[in-house]
Write a protein that holds these residues in place. Sequence first.
Motif, PDB file in Angstrom:
ATOM      1  N   ASP A 240      28.693  36.659 -10.720  1.00 39.38           N
ATOM      2  CA  ASP A 240      28.532  36.456 -12.234  1.00 39.38           C
ATOM      3  C   ASP A 240      27.464  35.927 -12.749  1.00 39.38           C
ATOM      4  O   ASP A 240      26.659  35.305 -12.116  1.00 39.38           O
ATOM      5  CB  ASP A 240      29.749  35.498 -12.437  1.00 39.38           C
ATOM      6  CG  ASP A 240      31.133  35.811 -12.221  1.00 39.38           C
ATOM      7  OD1 ASP A 240      31.690  37.039 -12.394  1.00 39.38           O
ATOM      8  OD2 ASP A 240      31.988  34.845 -11.732  1.00 39.38           O
ATOM      9  N   VAL A 242      26.355  33.306 -15.625  1.00 37.93           N
ATOM     10  CA  VAL A 242      27.040  32.067 -16.397  1.00 37.93           C
ATOM     11  C   VAL A 242      26.198  31.547 -17.242  1.00 37.93           C
ATOM     12  O   VAL A 242      24.800  31.458 -16.929  1.00 37.93           O
ATOM     13  CB  VAL A 242      27.683  31.186 -15.345  1.00 37.93           C
ATOM     14  CG1 VAL A 242      28.897  32.159 -14.489  1.00 37.93           C
ATOM     15  CG2 VAL A 242      26.800  30.825 -14.381  1.00 37.93           C
ATOM     16  N   ASP A 243      26.780  30.887 -18.086  1.00 38.42           N
ATOM     17  CA  ASP A 243      25.961  29.603 -18.887  1.00 38.42           C
ATOM     18  C   ASP A 243      25.829  28.360 -18.015  1.00 38.42           C
ATOM     19  O   ASP A 243      26.444  28.266 -17.027  1.00 38.42           O
ATOM     20  CB  ASP A 243      26.524  29.604 -20.346  1.00 38.42           C
ATOM     21  CG  ASP A 243      27.845  28.985 -20.478  1.00 38.42           C
ATOM     22  OD1 ASP A 243      28.206  28.634 -19.395  1.00 38.42           O
ATOM     23  OD2 ASP A 243      28.415  29.054 -21.517  1.00 38.42           O
ATOM     24  N   ASP A 245      27.304  25.820 -18.593  1.00 39.33           N
ATOM     25  CA  ASP A 245      28.588  25.138 -18.311  1.00 39.33           C
ATOM     26  C   ASP A 245      29.540  26.053 -17.461  1.00 39.33           C
ATOM     27  O   ASP A 245      30.784  25.522 -17.248  1.00 39.33           O
ATOM     28  CB  ASP A 245      29.393  24.972 -19.517  1.00 39.33           C
ATOM     29  CG  ASP A 245      28.487  24.002 -20.511  1.00 39.33           C
ATOM     30  OD1 ASP A 245      27.945  22.967 -20.194  1.00 39.33           O
ATOM     31  OD2 ASP A 245      28.453  24.177 -21.694  1.00 39.33           O
ATOM     32  N   ASN A 247      30.671  29.152 -17.845  1.00 37.62           N
ATOM     33  CA  ASN A 247      31.122  30.183 -18.599  1.00 37.62           C
ATOM     34  C   ASN A 247      30.592  31.457 -17.950  1.00 37.62           C
ATOM     35  O   ASN A 247      29.659  31.694 -18.127  1.00 37.62           O
ATOM     36  CB  ASN A 247      31.202  29.980 -20.221  1.00 37.62           C
ATOM     37  CG  ASN A 247      31.763  28.790 -20.660  1.00 37.62           C
ATOM     38  OD1 ASN A 247      33.076  28.403 -20.178  1.00 37.62           O
ATOM     39  ND2 ASN A 247      30.928  27.948 -21.266  1.00 37.62           N
TER      40      ASN A 247
END
Length: 381
Positions: A240, A242-243, A245, A247
């Motif tokens: 993934d 992701v940011d 955080d 997400n």
Amino acid sequence: MPLDRAPKLNSLGFAKPPSETRVVVAMSGGVDSSVVAAKLADEGYDVVGVTLQLYDHGAALAKKGACCAGIDIHDARRVAEEKGFPHYVLDYENIFQDAVIDEFADSYLAGATPVPCIRCNERVKFKDLLETAKDLDADCMATGHYIQRKMGPNGPELHSAADASRDQSYFLFSTTREQLDYLRFPLGHLPSKDATRALAAEYGLAVADKPDSQDICFVPNGDYASVIEKLRPGAAEPGDIVDPDGNVLAQHEGVIHYTIGQRRGLGIGGLSEPLYVVKLDVDTKQVVVGPKSMLATRVVPVREINWLGDEPLESRKEWHIKVRVRSTRAPSDAILRPIGPDNVEVELLTPEQGISPGQACVFYDPDSSRIFGGGWIWRGY
């Protein structure tokens, strides 16, 4: 009584005629090392040219701007024939594979951004080739690197090249004191690459207009990911993007396709601000992206230190120096704090962006062109 006089030294620093001074020249087949060999031969030195075959001939012939294989071996041999000195080609494919290419692949898979040219100088050219030069009874070994060796009160010192745009100190920081005793860099004082090409033309070398090598020699077109996939089939696993955080914003085909600071090619659209790769998490297979401000780094952990200062590294709690954390960036002010004989913490007085584990951190004297050594950036203590 006549005053005692020190014997006159030749241009390589030996108290004997050039004809009695044997020098092995590391010849890559490019214009720089060819000029070194031709220059020393023209000055009357006992020159022996040595070229390392580092990887497959056929693969190298298909790639423009490569070195140490294929057409470059032919070019080095032709210079030796024209100038009348012996030339040898040594098969170093297995050594290069073990000492440089394998670590390059493993470092990328671990989320680092390696600099294999440094390891090649450290583990191949200035180690095995240097020992070969000694076996040939050479007084010294010369290369076409743009860096300077100057004699100081405590012996030879490493200094940046006169031409800052050609300086290769970032790639040579791991040169040891013992190696520096034996090495010579006849091009380091030249004002520009144009001056080197002018010498090549003066010596009548066919390589005078040959383009400089580009990228890493065994990485065609700078495509690191494709090389890693060939070296370690199936090792790149999807994950993934992701940011900060956690997400999930998108998917990727393997962390080897990304580097710290990368902005393009993330495959994330519809955002209000540009995002950059700020972290590569190999364990979770995540590529973490965030705003540019997250790339700023002030404290850099550095290990595997090669120290070239006159005083011991741990003789001071702090060293006020300049450092270079990327080959394309100028040295900047920093404070170096020793944590042990092999580890230091570097505090950048002006934060830098895009610093990645696996890259080098090179130390410079703030008051001169001298190089104090350097080490490798890593994740933490």
